[in-house]
Design an enzyme around this catalytic site. Sequence first.
Site, PDB file in Angstrom:
ATOM      1  N   SER A  59     -39.225   7.644 -11.942  1.00 50.08           N
ATOM      2  CA  SER A  59     -37.955   7.130 -11.438  1.00 50.08           C
ATOM      3  C   SER A  59     -37.551   7.841 -10.158  1.00 50.08           C
ATOM      4  CB  SER A  59     -36.864   7.264 -12.499  1.00 50.08           C
ATOM      5  OG  SER A  59     -36.683   8.617 -12.879  1.00 50.08           O
ATOM      6  N   GLU A  60     -37.868   9.153 -10.044  1.00 53.69           N
ATOM      7  CA  GLU A  60     -37.642   9.873  -8.797  1.00 53.69           C
ATOM      8  C   GLU A  60     -38.745  10.887  -8.540  1.00 53.69           C
ATOM      9  OE1 GLU A  60     -33.543   8.432  -9.822  1.00 53.69           O
ATOM     10  OE2 GLU A  60     -34.865   9.777 -10.937  1.00 53.69           O
ATOM     11  N   THR A  61     -39.067  11.045  -7.275  1.00 53.70           N
ATOM     12  CA  THR A  61     -39.934  12.099  -6.767  1.00 53.70           C
ATOM     13  C   THR A  61     -39.166  12.819  -5.676  1.00 53.70           C
ATOM     14  OG1 THR A  61     -41.951  10.858  -7.235  1.00 53.70           O
ATOM     15  CG2 THR A  61     -42.117  12.601  -5.578  1.00 53.70           C
ATOM     16  N   HIS A 107     -30.766  14.212 -12.432  1.00 52.59           N
ATOM     17  CA  HIS A 107     -31.879  14.931 -13.073  1.00 52.59           C
ATOM     18  C   HIS A 107     -32.875  15.456 -12.041  1.00 52.59           C
ATOM     19  CE1 HIS A 107     -34.979  11.650 -13.093  1.00 52.59           C
ATOM     20  NE2 HIS A 107     -35.806  12.622 -13.400  1.00 52.59           N
TER      21      HIS A 107
END
Length: 294
Positions: free
Chosen positions: A51-53, A82
């Site tokens: 979902s995120e990097t 997060h």
Amino acid sequence: MSLTVPFKQVDVFTEVPFRGNPVAVINFLDTDESEVTQKQLQAIANWTNLSETTFLFKPSNNKCDYKLRIFTPKNELPFAGHPTIGSCKAFLEFTKNTTATSLVQECGVGAIPLTINEGLISFKAALFDFEGISDEVITGYEQSLGLKFIATPALLHTGPEWVVALVEDAETCFNANPNFTVLTQQTKQNNHTGIILAGPKKNAPIRNSYEMRAFPTAENIDEDPVCGSGSVALARYLQELYKFEETTNITISQGGRLGRDGHIVASIIKETDGNTSYHVAGHSITVIDGKITL
């Protein structure tokens, strides 16, 4: 030019591997930001398919300890919860810093203060306001979620554009089965990131312990396992709804429907100057430690 840099994957809002929400963190602290392109960063985020990097760079603001850039597989975000906690955990490990009790993160929304206390990392959210949404939009969301809200939802600007809605109890929240096709159409049409759905736990102090789910369908993600920016949005919404007059901790569990077991503490803090600030805390654990080559 070939470039090899340190890489970690950190599980956030958990002390047990594989039960929280992972973020990939790439260490460019020893690399000039001008040496990598937006296209390269986006390609890495698309490849990790999380979902995120995030990407750690030297700060441009000398009051900050590092600069963080946050990407979904499709685009860059000004802030996300997060990834902030997981990237702080990675920064401490990359720099072998075992004594820090506070740090400041530079990101798209400005400077974000962080505190570290016995492994628990907390960030102070930038102050984002909320606004009302129309009855027509609310009805549409109720229909796509297949339930009724117990209070009027609101739109919270926490980096992502979250609509926060409450249902009767934690079980109703946990058991909700949205029509994701319709919900995706609605959130994109309304320019909302998605829905934060929450319900109070029956056997816990009312208004202080919640089951929460996050549906960021405008990002083409049905459900986020454990969501920091969503917990900020929920805390801000609850403050507006219940007018807490003292510092209040909201405990949040999330991820059970996805086989996760995330735990968040969102604090509504009454400052000495009369203002209210919002903080989100959680544990994290590194599960992958290696290198990546561009």
